[in-house]
Design a protein around this motif. Structure first.
Motif, PDB file in Angstrom:
ATOM      1  N   LEU A 174       0.832  -1.209   0.000  1.00  0.00           N
ATOM      2  CA  LEU A 174       0.000   0.000   0.000  1.00  0.00           C
ATOM      3  C   LEU A 174       0.864   1.256   0.000  1.00  0.00           C
ATOM      4  CD1 LEU A 174      -2.726  -1.103   2.570  1.00  0.00           C
ATOM      5  CD2 LEU A 174      -3.035  -0.777   0.107  1.00  0.00           C
ATOM      6  N   PRO A 175       0.386   2.340  -0.580  1.00  0.00           N
ATOM      7  CA  PRO A 175       1.159   3.595  -0.586  1.00  0.00           C
ATOM      8  C   PRO A 175       1.383   4.125   0.822  1.00  0.00           C
ATOM      9  CG  PRO A 175      -0.667   3.676  -2.161  1.00  0.00           C
ATOM     10  CD  PRO A 175      -0.873   2.453  -1.337  1.00  0.00           C
ATOM     11  N   SER A 176       2.436   4.875   0.998  1.00  0.00           N
ATOM     12  CA  SER A 176       2.744   5.479   2.294  1.00  0.00           C
ATOM     13  C   SER A 176       1.606   6.381   2.742  1.00  0.00           C
ATOM     14  CB  SER A 176       4.034   6.300   2.187  1.00  0.00           C
ATOM     15  OG  SER A 176       4.307   6.938   3.411  1.00  0.00           O
ATOM     16  N   GLY A 177       1.265   6.308   4.026  1.00  0.00           N
ATOM     17  CA  GLY A 177       0.223   7.157   4.581  1.00  0.00           C
ATOM     18  C   GLY A 177      -1.181   6.637   4.377  1.00  0.00           C
ATOM     19  N   THR A 178      -1.322   5.405   3.886  1.00  0.00           N
ATOM     20  CA  THR A 178      -2.655   4.835   3.679  1.00  0.00           C
ATOM     21  C   THR A 178      -3.405   4.730   5.006  1.00  0.00           C
ATOM     22  OG1 THR A 178      -1.939   3.546   1.761  1.00  0.00           O
ATOM     23  CG2 THR A 178      -3.921   2.796   2.900  1.00  0.00           C
ATOM     24  N   LEU A 179      -4.672   5.122   4.983  1.00  0.00           N
ATOM     25  CA  LEU A 179      -5.539   4.973   6.150  1.00  0.00           C
ATOM     26  C   LEU A 179      -6.182   3.600   6.090  1.00  0.00           C
ATOM     27  CD1 LEU A 179      -7.199   8.500   5.951  1.00  0.00           C
ATOM     28  CD2 LEU A 179      -5.510   7.757   7.630  1.00  0.00           C
ATOM     29  N   PHE A 180      -5.994   2.821   7.122  1.00  0.00           N
ATOM     30  CA  PHE A 180      -6.387   1.415   7.121  1.00  0.00           C
ATOM     31  C   PHE A 180      -7.432   1.195   8.202  1.00  0.00           C
ATOM     32  CE2 PHE A 180      -5.979  -3.100   7.961  1.00  0.00           C
ATOM     33  CZ  PHE A 180      -5.644  -3.658   6.735  1.00  0.00           C
ATOM     34  N   LEU A 181      -8.627   0.763   7.792  1.00  0.00           N
ATOM     35  CA  LEU A 181      -9.708   0.497   8.731  1.00  0.00           C
ATOM     36  C   LEU A 181     -10.004  -0.990   8.733  1.00  0.00           C
ATOM     37  CD1 LEU A 181     -10.167   3.498   7.477  1.00  0.00           C
ATOM     38  CD2 LEU A 181     -12.363   3.346   8.628  1.00  0.00           C
ATOM     39  N   ALA A 182     -10.068  -1.585   9.918  1.00  0.00           N
ATOM     40  CA  ALA A 182     -10.315  -3.014  10.045  1.00  0.00           C
ATOM     41  C   ALA A 182     -11.640  -3.243  10.745  1.00  0.00           C
ATOM     42  CB  ALA A 182      -9.185  -3.689  10.816  1.00  0.00           C
ATOM     43  N   ASP A 183     -12.432  -4.141  10.177  1.00  0.00           N
ATOM     44  CA  ASP A 183     -13.754  -4.415  10.715  1.00  0.00           C
ATOM     45  C   ASP A 183     -13.693  -5.430  11.846  1.00  0.00           C
ATOM     46  OD1 ASP A 183     -16.459  -3.824  10.677  1.00  0.00           O
ATOM     47  OD2 ASP A 183     -16.616  -4.130   8.521  1.00  0.00           O
ATOM     48  N   SER A 184     -14.773  -5.495  12.615  1.00  0.00           N
ATOM     49  CA  SER A 184     -14.855  -6.457  13.703  1.00  0.00           C
ATOM     50  C   SER A 184     -14.913  -7.874  13.151  1.00  0.00           C
ATOM     51  CB  SER A 184     -16.101  -6.174  14.544  1.00  0.00           C
ATOM     52  OG  SER A 184     -16.008  -4.908  15.141  1.00  0.00           O
ATOM     53  N   GLY A 185     -14.432  -8.823  13.965  1.00  0.00           N
ATOM     54  CA  GLY A 185     -14.353 -10.205  13.531  1.00  0.00           C
ATOM     55  C   GLY A 185     -12.912 -10.591  13.261  1.00  0.00           C
ATOM     56  N   ALA A 219       7.423  10.927  15.694  1.00  0.00           N
ATOM     57  CA  ALA A 219       6.032  11.367  15.612  1.00  0.00           C
ATOM     58  C   ALA A 219       5.941  12.881  15.758  1.00  0.00           C
ATOM     59  CB  ALA A 219       5.217  10.692  16.707  1.00  0.00           C
ATOM     60  N   ARG A 220       4.938  13.467  15.124  1.00  0.00           N
ATOM     61  CA  ARG A 220       4.731  14.921  15.191  1.00  0.00           C
ATOM     62  C   ARG A 220       3.292  15.212  15.587  1.00  0.00           C
ATOM     63  NH1 ARG A 220       7.403  16.426   9.311  1.00  0.00           N
ATOM     64  NH2 ARG A 220       9.462  15.514   9.688  1.00  0.00           N
ATOM     65  N   ASP A 221       3.112  16.400  16.149  1.00  0.00           N
ATOM     66  CA  ASP A 221       1.754  16.830  16.494  1.00  0.00           C
ATOM     67  C   ASP A 221       0.883  16.805  15.244  1.00  0.00           C
ATOM     68  OD1 ASP A 221       2.553  17.236  19.048  1.00  0.00           O
ATOM     69  OD2 ASP A 221       2.739  19.400  18.905  1.00  0.00           O
ATOM     70  N   GLY A 222      -0.326  16.343  15.410  1.00  0.00           N
ATOM     71  CA  GLY A 222      -1.246  16.266  14.296  1.00  0.00           C
ATOM     72  C   GLY A 222      -1.247  14.924  13.599  1.00  0.00           C
ATOM     73  N   ASP A 223      -0.263  14.058  13.920  1.00  0.00           N
ATOM     74  CA  ASP A 223      -0.276  12.713  13.350  1.00  0.00           C
ATOM     75  C   ASP A 223      -1.499  11.954  13.857  1.00  0.00           C
ATOM     76  OD1 ASP A 223       2.027  13.126  11.998  1.00  0.00           O
ATOM     77  OD2 ASP A 223       3.308  11.905  13.278  1.00  0.00           O
ATOM     78  N   LYS A 224      -2.218  11.346  12.943  1.00  0.00           N
ATOM     79  CA  LYS A 224      -3.380  10.549  13.310  1.00  0.00           C
ATOM     80  C   LYS A 224      -3.059   9.074  13.118  1.00  0.00           C
ATOM     81  CE  LYS A 224      -7.069  13.885  12.463  1.00  0.00           C
ATOM     82  NZ  LYS A 224      -7.582  13.781  13.834  1.00  0.00           N
ATOM     83  N   PRO A 225      -3.721   8.207  13.878  1.00  0.00           N
ATOM     84  CA  PRO A 225      -3.474   6.772  13.678  1.00  0.00           C
ATOM     85  C   PRO A 225      -3.800   6.369  12.240  1.00  0.00           C
ATOM     86  CG  PRO A 225      -4.770   7.162  15.675  1.00  0.00           C
ATOM     87  CD  PRO A 225      -4.708   8.458  14.931  1.00  0.00           C
ATOM     88  N   LEU A 226      -2.910   5.611  11.624  1.00  0.00           N
ATOM     89  CA  LEU A 226      -3.168   5.118  10.281  1.00  0.00           C
ATOM     90  C   LEU A 226      -3.955   3.814  10.316  1.00  0.00           C
ATOM     91  CD1 LEU A 226       0.307   5.813   8.617  1.00  0.00           C
ATOM     92  CD2 LEU A 226      -1.770   7.195   8.510  1.00  0.00           C
ATOM     93  N   PHE A 227      -4.167   3.306  11.502  1.00  0.00           N
ATOM     94  CA  PHE A 227      -4.926   2.070  11.702  1.00  0.00           C
ATOM     95  C   PHE A 227      -6.102   2.387  12.618  1.00  0.00           C
ATOM     96  CE2 PHE A 227      -6.080  -1.688  14.073  1.00  0.00           C
ATOM     97  CZ  PHE A 227      -6.053  -2.707  13.139  1.00  0.00           C
ATOM     98  N   ARG A 228      -7.302   1.954  12.226  1.00  0.00           N
ATOM     99  CA  ARG A 228      -8.483   2.296  13.012  1.00  0.00           C
ATOM    100  C   ARG A 228      -9.444   1.122  13.094  1.00  0.00           C
ATOM    101  NH1 ARG A 228      -9.164   8.184  10.018  1.00  0.00           N
ATOM    102  NH2 ARG A 228      -7.035   8.821  10.471  1.00  0.00           N
ATOM    103  N   GLY A 229     -10.098   1.026  14.239  1.00  0.00           N
ATOM    104  CA  GLY A 229     -11.125   0.012  14.432  1.00  0.00           C
ATOM    105  C   GLY A 229     -12.123   0.497  15.462  1.00  0.00           C
ATOM    106  N   ALA A 230     -13.316  -0.078  15.453  1.00  0.00           N
ATOM    107  CA  ALA A 230     -14.331   0.236  16.480  1.00  0.00           C
ATOM    108  C   ALA A 230     -14.253  -0.861  17.524  1.00  0.00           C
ATOM    109  CB  ALA A 230     -15.719   0.322  15.851  1.00  0.00           C
ATOM    110  N   LEU A 231     -13.348  -0.686  18.487  1.00  0.00           N
ATOM    111  CA  LEU A 231     -12.915  -1.810  19.297  1.00  0.00           C
ATOM    112  C   LEU A 231     -13.780  -2.096  20.516  1.00  0.00           C
ATOM    113  CD1 LEU A 231      -9.101  -1.088  19.068  1.00  0.00           C
ATOM    114  CD2 LEU A 231     -10.426  -2.705  17.739  1.00  0.00           C
ATOM    115  N   GLU A 232     -14.465  -1.141  21.059  1.00  0.00           N
ATOM    116  CA  GLU A 232     -15.200  -1.388  22.292  1.00  0.00           C
ATOM    117  C   GLU A 232     -16.542  -2.072  22.017  1.00  0.00           C
ATOM    118  OE1 GLU A 232     -13.554  -1.048  24.906  1.00  0.00           O
ATOM    119  OE2 GLU A 232     -11.956   0.235  24.184  1.00  0.00           O
TER     120      GLU A 232
END
Length: 619
Positions: free
Chosen positions: A434-445, A464-477
């Motif tokens: 994947l290209p650098s900086g790709t936002l990656f979302l993973a579903d439950s399961g 790391a710098r201020d304003g960096d956001k996670p490139l990996f995301r999930g709805a974990l709770e």
């Protein structure tokens, strides 16, 4: 005679003009080319309650509202139509209201702006519930707007009535919102709207719900412009107790072995936090929520702790020389604490939080501190730099041989790609392709389990710098199946210049896959990757690991690429490793629309879900 007199009065041109003005039309007197006097009807711009609502959201720089239209909320969509014609806030129409809430969730995570979703009365409102509950558990600020029948029809059995006299949606939203109210009079509108928005950003943040009867929504706004500066009022300003920060700094300075456990709430503090770890020689561990916030190649990073995490992260916590553990920006729930493992939850713990209620989960901690995490980390860094000694410098590199052991443990892939696709190999390979900086979302399961353990965001900068956001995301709770599908759409709308990838399972796709057509309609370059194993994988493997009955997990064999083809969506079928390796991901990311990649994975590979099975088994 009376009747004729009344008709004459009503037919008076002045009276007609007044009536037309009140109804939204103005009659203008002018002369035509022949010089004859005639009347011309012009549309008077409406400014209803819906327009005033959009004016307030415009103060927050919001550009999209996610929802599904219907009669009970039609005046809001009328206002959105007027807004869209002038380049203002627009409507993004989801295929299901739950998807709209997931989109608003993804939009906030990407932009930091309030996510807004809406639905009509009755089933429209109840369909939102799962997405709103997910936002509540994950502390996502969200404004939820639902319609009601007109106030005068409450209790009369109106179609889709959802008032207190029918299917009471206000009561339904009570347990999954921070603020929840019906607007029963137009004079309440601004006050309740401002209160809701402010509450959404307060600690703990989360969704707020306003339900608006049809007659309130279509009424003329009481003011032609907002009376409050909602952007200023909704700003949060968390205080910091400098004496407690000094006390915490002393604990960190005395520690012979130090570990930082980083949660997602530490996002705004990640730059001074990483500098602090480097200064003190502390190890860095991420919770699943914060995966992608720290570069996995950072010399002090030990992996992910918690659900589907790395043994190396747990091992470092158990080392005898570790005498202080600072958990920062994490609520220490099941997913983040490895099922409330006492390797983390013990008297070595220093718990630093921005949400005070999270501190109730760490009564065993040596110290607890609540405040603005960036200010706290900045103060701690300043203190550490002043107190740094040669002894600390030697401590910083004392355990470097162990670091190599952690790195080898963390990134060794036991399964090599052969004739079928191993999900472990898939995740590692995606991180490289994947290209650098790709936002990656993973579903439950299974998707989230494989991704937490094996996927590593490509080329995250080490510092790391201020304003960096996670490139990996999930709805974990709340772990809602299908979350990543809608959230990927909202994420892409919030950032059209960044590649977005959604990895989901075939079970989730059968629930919510229709939202891909929203990405197509919006020309969003989102890559949807389906792990196709013809089963509810986590259910299947969980039953096996816990020695339960094997039941209810089988799904039919479906060609998802063919489904995408029928929708006019670019698609790829992956059955062997070379099918993936030959893909041009740069071209796919630049395609003006979504791409579906149907990946046939080995259905017998067991995801790293042992901690979850132990909790379910009561251990």
């Amino acid at each position: 005679m009376v009747y004729k007199k009344q008709c004459a009065i009503l037919d008076n041109p002045f009276i007609r003009n007044i009536n037309n003005f009140l109804s939204g039309n103005t009659i203008l007197r002018h002369r035509n080319k022949s010089g004859n006097l005639c009347l011309k009807k012009e549309c008077n711009p409406l400014f209803e309650v819906g327009d005033l609502l959009l004016a307030y959201l415009n103060q927050l720089s919001i550009d999209s509202i996610f929802g599904v239209p219907g009669g009970g909320i039609e005046p809001l969509f009328n206002a959105l139509a007027r807004s869209q014609r002038t380049g203002g806030i627009r409507a993004v129409v989801a295929r299901h209201e739950t998807g709209a809430a997931f989109m608003a969730d993804g939009y906030f995570r990407q932009t930091g702006k309030l996510g807004v979703c809406c639905a009509t009365t009755g089933p429209g409102a109840t369909n939102l519930l799962t997405g709103v509950a997910s936002a509540y558990e994950n502390q996502i600020p969200m404004l939820v707007l639902t319609g009601q029948t007109t106030l005068s029809n409450f209790g009369k059995g109106a179609l889709q009535e959802s008032s207190c006299s029918g299917i009471d949606t206000v009561s339904m939203f009570q347990s999954c919102t921070r603020y929840n109210s019906l607007i029963s009079h137009i004079d309440q509108f601004e006050r309740k709207l401002i209160t809701a928005i402010m509450t959404a950003f307060q600690s703990p943040p989360g969704p707020v719900h306003l339900t608006l009867p049809l007659d309130i929504l279509r009424a003329p706004a009481p003011f032609k412009a907002p009376q409050y500066d909602v952007a200023q009022l909704s700003k949060t300003n968390f205080a910091v107790d400098l004496e407690q920060v000094e006390q915490l700094a002393q604990h960190l300075n005395k520690a012979q072995g130090l570990v930082f456990v980083v949660g997602s709430d530490a996002e705004a503090a990640i730059e001074p936090l990483c500098q602090l770890a480097e200064t003190l020689g502390a190890w860095l561990i991420a919770t699943p929520h914060a995966k992608g916030l720290i570069n996995h190649d950072h010399p002090k990073f030990c992996g992910v702790l918690g659900f589907a995490g790395h043994q190396s992260a747990l091992d470092i916590l158990k080392e005898k020389h570790i005498d202080a553990i600072m958990a920062i920006g994490t609520g220490l729930g099941e997913w983040a604490s490895n099922g409330w493992d006492n390797a983390l939850l013990n008297n070595r713990l220093l718990h630093v939080e921005q949400v005070a209620t999270n501190l109730t989960r760490s009564p065993m901690a040596k110290m607890q501190l609540c405040g603005n995490l960036k200010k706290i980390c900045t103060e701690l860094l300043s203190h550490a730099q002043k107190q740094q000694t040669s002894a600390q410098t030697s401590k910083k590199n004392k355990y470097s041989p162990y670091q190599q052991q952690i790195k080898n443990d963390k990134f060794t892939l036991e399964s090599n790609p052969e004739t079928c696709i191993k999900p472990q190999w898939l995740m590692q390979t995606l991180g490289k392709l994947l290209p650098s900086g790709t936002l990656f979302l993973a579903d439950s399961g299974n998707s989230i389990a494989w991704a937490i353990h094996y996927f590593h965001p490509p080329e995250r900068r080490l510092t790391a710098r201020d304003g960096d956001k996670p490139l990996f995301r999930g709805a974990l709770e709340f772990a809602s199946m299908g979350w990543a599908i809608g959230a990927a759409v909202g994420t892409a709308i919030g950032s059209k210049n960044q590649a977005v990838v959604c990895v989901t399972g075939d079970g989730s796709w059968l629930m919510s896959g229709q939202e891909i057509t929203v990405a197509a309609q919006e020309n969003l370059s989102v890559i949807f990757i389906i792990l196709n194993d013809s089963s509810l994988g986590m259910v299947k493997h969980g039953q096996c690991l816990s020695k339960a009955e094997s039941i209810g997990h089988a799904l039919p064999q479906i060609d998802y690429a063919a489904m995408a083809q029928a929708m006019g969506i670019q698609n790829v079928r992956i059955q062997q490793p070379n099918d993936l390796l030959t893909l041009d991901f740069n071209a796919i990311c630049n395609h003006p629309g979504p791409t579906l990649i149907d990946v046939y994975i080995d259905p017998e590979e067991v995801p790293p879900m042992g901690a979850r099975v132990k909790v379910l088994g009561g251990q």
